[in-house]
Design an enzyme around this catalytic site. Structure first.
Site, PDB file in Angstrom:
ATOM      1  N   LEU A  71       0.815  -1.212   0.000  1.00  0.00           N
ATOM      2  CA  LEU A  71       0.000   0.000   0.000  1.00  0.00           C
ATOM      3  C   LEU A  71       0.853   1.269   0.000  1.00  0.00           C
ATOM      4  O   LEU A  71       1.890   1.323   0.658  1.00  0.00           O
ATOM      5  CB  LEU A  71      -0.921  -0.010   1.221  1.00  0.00           C
ATOM      6  CG  LEU A  71      -1.831  -1.245   1.315  1.00  0.00           C
ATOM      7  CD1 LEU A  71      -2.691  -1.173   2.572  1.00  0.00           C
ATOM      8  CD2 LEU A  71      -2.706  -1.401   0.082  1.00  0.00           C
ATOM      9  N   HIS A  72       0.376   2.262  -0.714  1.00  0.00           N
ATOM     10  CA  HIS A  72       1.054   3.557  -0.813  1.00  0.00           C
ATOM     11  C   HIS A  72       0.047   4.647  -0.446  1.00  0.00           C
ATOM     12  O   HIS A  72      -1.129   4.340  -0.149  1.00  0.00           O
ATOM     13  CB  HIS A  72       1.632   3.739  -2.222  1.00  0.00           C
ATOM     14  CG  HIS A  72       0.634   3.504  -3.320  1.00  0.00           C
ATOM     15  ND1 HIS A  72      -0.456   4.318  -3.517  1.00  0.00           N
ATOM     16  CD2 HIS A  72       0.558   2.534  -4.270  1.00  0.00           C
ATOM     17  CE1 HIS A  72      -1.149   3.884  -4.545  1.00  0.00           C
ATOM     18  NE2 HIS A  72      -0.578   2.786  -5.018  1.00  0.00           N
TER      19      HIS A  72
ATOM     20  N   HIS B  10      -3.556   4.395  -1.803  1.00  0.00           N
ATOM     21  CA  HIS B  10      -4.468   3.489  -1.092  1.00  0.00           C
ATOM     22  C   HIS B  10      -4.923   4.119   0.225  1.00  0.00           C
ATOM     23  O   HIS B  10      -6.085   4.042   0.614  1.00  0.00           O
ATOM     24  CB  HIS B  10      -3.760   2.163  -0.755  1.00  0.00           C
ATOM     25  CG  HIS B  10      -3.366   1.347  -1.935  1.00  0.00           C
ATOM     26  ND1 HIS B  10      -2.056   1.138  -2.291  1.00  0.00           N
ATOM     27  CD2 HIS B  10      -4.113   0.658  -2.835  1.00  0.00           C
ATOM     28  CE1 HIS B  10      -2.004   0.359  -3.355  1.00  0.00           C
ATOM     29  NE2 HIS B  10      -3.235   0.056  -3.713  1.00  0.00           N
TER      30      HIS B  10
ATOM     31  N   LYS C  65      -7.010   6.162 -10.879  1.00  0.00           N
ATOM     32  CA  LYS C  65      -5.833   5.878 -11.704  1.00  0.00           C
ATOM     33  C   LYS C  65      -6.149   4.756 -12.693  1.00  0.00           C
ATOM     34  O   LYS C  65      -5.763   4.804 -13.850  1.00  0.00           O
ATOM     35  CB  LYS C  65      -4.621   5.494 -10.859  1.00  0.00           C
ATOM     36  CG  LYS C  65      -3.382   5.314 -11.744  1.00  0.00           C
ATOM     37  CD  LYS C  65      -2.183   4.932 -10.953  1.00  0.00           C
ATOM     38  CE  LYS C  65      -2.012   3.446 -10.817  1.00  0.00           C
ATOM     39  NZ  LYS C  65      -1.832   2.724 -12.081  1.00  0.00           N
TER      40      LYS C  65
ATOM     41  N   GLN D 282     -10.741   0.171 -15.069  1.00  0.00           N
ATOM     42  CA  GLN D 282     -11.180  -0.767 -14.028  1.00  0.00           C
ATOM     43  C   GLN D 282     -12.391  -0.199 -13.274  1.00  0.00           C
ATOM     44  O   GLN D 282     -13.363  -0.905 -12.998  1.00  0.00           O
ATOM     45  CB  GLN D 282     -10.034  -1.036 -13.047  1.00  0.00           C
ATOM     46  CG  GLN D 282     -10.464  -1.798 -11.799  1.00  0.00           C
ATOM     47  CD  GLN D 282      -9.290  -2.197 -10.932  1.00  0.00           C
ATOM     48  OE1 GLN D 282      -8.640  -3.187 -11.210  1.00  0.00           O
ATOM     49  NE2 GLN D 282      -9.015  -1.436  -9.892  1.00  0.00           N
TER      50      GLN D 282
HETATM   51  O1  PAF Z   1      -6.846  -2.383  -8.352  1.00  0.00           O
HETATM   52  C1  PAF Z   1      -6.446  -3.403  -7.750  1.00  0.00           C
HETATM   53  O2  PAF Z   1      -5.581  -3.354  -6.894  1.00  0.00           O
HETATM   54  C2  PAF Z   1      -7.061  -4.744  -8.129  1.00  0.00           C
HETATM   55  O3  PAF Z   1      -7.342  -4.827  -9.476  1.00  0.00           O
HETATM   56  C3  PAF Z   1      -8.297  -5.093  -7.276  1.00  0.00           C
HETATM   57  C4  PAF Z   1      -9.446  -4.129  -7.548  1.00  0.00           C
HETATM   58  C5  PAF Z   1      -7.947  -5.068  -5.802  1.00  0.00           C
HETATM   59  C6  PAF Z   1      -8.787  -6.502  -7.629  1.00  0.00           C
HETATM   60  O4  PAF Z   1      -7.816  -7.458  -7.373  1.00  0.00           O
END
Ligand code: PAF
Length: 288
Positions: free
Chosen positions: A33-34, A37, A152, A156
């Site tokens: 984590l950075h 996050h 970012k 997704q």
């Molecule tokens: O963005 C991420 O770190 C990953 O794609 C996630 C959403 C945790 C799914 O593994």
């Protein structure tokens, strides 16, 4: 903050929280984590009574030959980061907990067609089905919540939001702004793999996006001109290879011909072994 490793422990904790009338914020991560996050966790803590963050390097979203085995990991550091940012529960499952019998025993996959096909999906064909499958599983384990994702990974975010809408998950998806280093580089767990010269050159991606956004703000309505201007900036770094650098519709992610309305400028640039993803909003007048 507590750490739980099984789905049943997680359910017990969250059931108790909900019985007490509490709302749940959820931050799915792959760990290492950075501050990006941490900003998601801090926002969740400000808006929800209890915050769960999952830390799971999801093998389903890595193709053979990608960096699953070398993906950076630091669960102890992650626990410290989560606690400092206001997290209450770290869900740290082993692979067997998420995929009993192994990932090859999984017969079910969740895929969002269309939105997943272009850009990252073209470069990594199995990637978004892997993301959606694990996120769907995590949403089932966590239940009703507000779920926080960084902008970012714009594609997704769009894909997950569409999955939630199409499958009626009781989840509010919240997109949060990109967190950047002082020189503009978007924070990412994989940045740790940039060699010193690559790290020095990496802000070129944000510079290119900013150049594109400035052109759009100044009234350039030809998407081709914006694309060429961004590519010219990245070309200043010979080691950088553009995969895509495009003005797109912010919701459908389809390429646009005109930039006379709000667009998203999206980028994937390879620098050494690192694929740098980034994006910015752009609009005539500069208010995207
Ligand atoms: O963005 C991420 O770190 C990953 O794609 C996630 C959403 C945790 C799914 O593994």
């Amino acid at each position: 903050m507590i750490t739980v490793t099984t789905a049943s422990e997680l359910r017990d904790v969250l059931t108790a929280e909900r019985r007490a009338g509490g709302t749940v914020g959820f931050v799915p991560t792959m760990g290492y984590l950075h501050p990006g996050h941490a900003s998601l966790v801090a926002r969740a803590a400000a808006e929800c009574d209890s915050v769960v963050a999952s830390v799971f390097v999801n093998p389903l979203q890595f193709a053979a030959g990608e960096d699953l085995d070398t993906y950076p990991r630091d669960p102890e550091g992650d626990a410290r980061t989560l606690e400092a940012a206001g997290g209450d529960v770290m869900f740290l499952p082993h692979e067997d907990e998420m995929y009993p019998g192994g990932r090859s025993a999984m017969l079910t996959s969740v895929a969002v067609s269309g939105l997943s096909a272009r850009w990252e999906g073209a470069a990594r064909p199995e990637h978004f089905a892997g993301v959606c499958t694990v996120v769907a599983k995590l949403f089932h384990l966590v239940g009703e919540c507000r779920a926080y994702f960084g902008e970012k990974d714009w594609q997704q975010l769009a894909v997950v939001a569409r999955m939630v809408e199409d499958l009626s998950f009781p989840v509010d998806v919240v997109g949060c702004p990109v967190v950047r280093e002082p020189d503009g580089l978007a924070m990412s767990s994989r940045n740790v793999r940039l060699a010193p010269a690559e790290r020095a050159a990496a802000p070129v991606v944000h510079r290119a996006l900013r150049a594109g956004a400035d052109l759009v703000a100044d009234g350039e309505a030809d998407a081709g001109a914006v694309r060429r201007a961004m590519a010219a900036v990245v070309a200043e770094v010979p080691a950088a290879t553009v995969d895509y650098l495009e003005p797109v519709d912010p919701r459908t992610l389809e390429p646009v011909d005109r930039t006379d309305r709000p667009v998203r400028l999206i980028a994937a640039v390879q620098l050494g072994s690192v694929r740098l993803l980034d994006n910015v909003g752009a609009a005539p007048g500069g208010t995207a």
